[in-house]
Design an enzyme around this catalytic site. Structure first.
Site, short mmCIF file in Angstrom:
data_model
loop_
_atom_site.label_atom_id
_atom_site.label_comp_id
_atom_site.label_asym_id
_atom_site.label_seq_id
_atom_site.Cartn_x
_atom_site.Cartn_y
_atom_site.Cartn_z
N TYR A 199 6.61 -12.42 3.73
CA TYR A 199 5.45 -11.77 3.12
C TYR A 199 5.17 -12.38 1.75
CZ TYR A 199 2.77 -7.84 1.02
OH TYR A 199 1.84 -7.05 0.38
N THR A 207 0.83 -1.21 0.00
CA THR A 207 0.00 0.00 0.00
C THR A 207 0.86 1.25 0.00
OG1 THR A 207 -1.65 -1.23 1.27
CG2 THR A 207 -1.94 1.14 1.15
N LYS A 235 3.14 -12.72 6.69
CA LYS A 235 1.97 -11.97 6.22
C LYS A 235 1.61 -12.59 4.87
CE LYS A 235 0.50 -7.70 4.07
NZ LYS A 235 0.94 -6.47 3.39
#
Length: 222
Positions: free
Chosen positions: A137, A47, A166
């Protein structure tokens, strides 16, 4: 070692009209998120458009967030980059400036074998202090490479500071598999927005949304 918990916010990276890091807006965003009651910050993630930022810009963002947060909530800096050299540089920098830990996305664009992914994460994890927390991740829709139980298990076995993952691909089966790594002791953060209210997941969530909404949702999930 600290772990991520609650609602972890992958904050955006505000820019000025001249395409420079907007420090003032970033500091205001940090205060807004913390004052809103959310639990952890995750700068320079997807993001935050990390792959569009230079190494120096990413260091500036990390320094600003850590400084402004001032220990009020944990800050885990995402450090995954286009190559291993930059990733290690950013990982060391995060540890040096007092971040609470780091996240590391899989290498992107070129498909790696399981052993290639294991070697990559071991190199990153061993570049920082052995008590400095690292989260793997996975977001294969963007990065091509995926993370499976075997890779996570092997990395965690070799590097005790790799404490979780994640996972941001919407695959419930894979998420449940990852939750069995290290007999369930491996932390799993759920990235896909639409899985937020799933009754099958009792783990941390990474989301961007109004702070008030997350506070209400967390209260009901507790």
């Amino acid at each position: 070692m600290k772990k991520l918990y609650g609602t972890v916010v992958p904050i955006i990276t505000p820019l000025t009209e001249a395409d420079a890091i907007d420090i003032e807006s970033l500091e205001n965003l940090v205060d807004h998120v913390i004052d809103g009651g959310l639990q952890c910050l995750y700068p320079c993630g997807t993001t935050g458009e990390m792959m569009y930022l230079t190494v120096e810009e990413r260091k500036l963002v990390a320094e600003t967030v850590v400084r402004k947060t001032a220990g009020r909530v944990p800050v885990f800096v995402h450090v995954g980059a286009w190559n291993q050299t930059d990733t290690i540089e950013l990982a060391k920098h995060a540890a040096e400036i007092g971040a609470d830990g780091i996240g590391v996305v899989t290498p992107a664009f070129y498909l790696l074998s399981d052993q290639g992914l294991i070697d990559y994460y071991v190199a990153i994890a061993r570049s920082v202090p052995e008590d400095f927390p690292v989260y793997m991740y996975g977001i294969k829709q963007n990065a091509v490479n995926d993370l499976n139980k075997y890779v996570c298990e092997e990395v965690a076995k070799q590097c005790p500071n790799v404490i979780g993952v994640k996972y941001s691909y919407p695959d419930m089966t894979r998420l449940q598999e990852l939750m069995t790594v290290k007999d369930g002791a491996f932390d799993v953060l759920v990235g896909p927005d639409h899985l937020y209210d799933s009754k099958h997941i009792d783990r941390e969530i990474l989301r961007n949304a109004p702070c008030e909404l997350h506070i209400i949702l967390n209260q009901h999930m507790d």
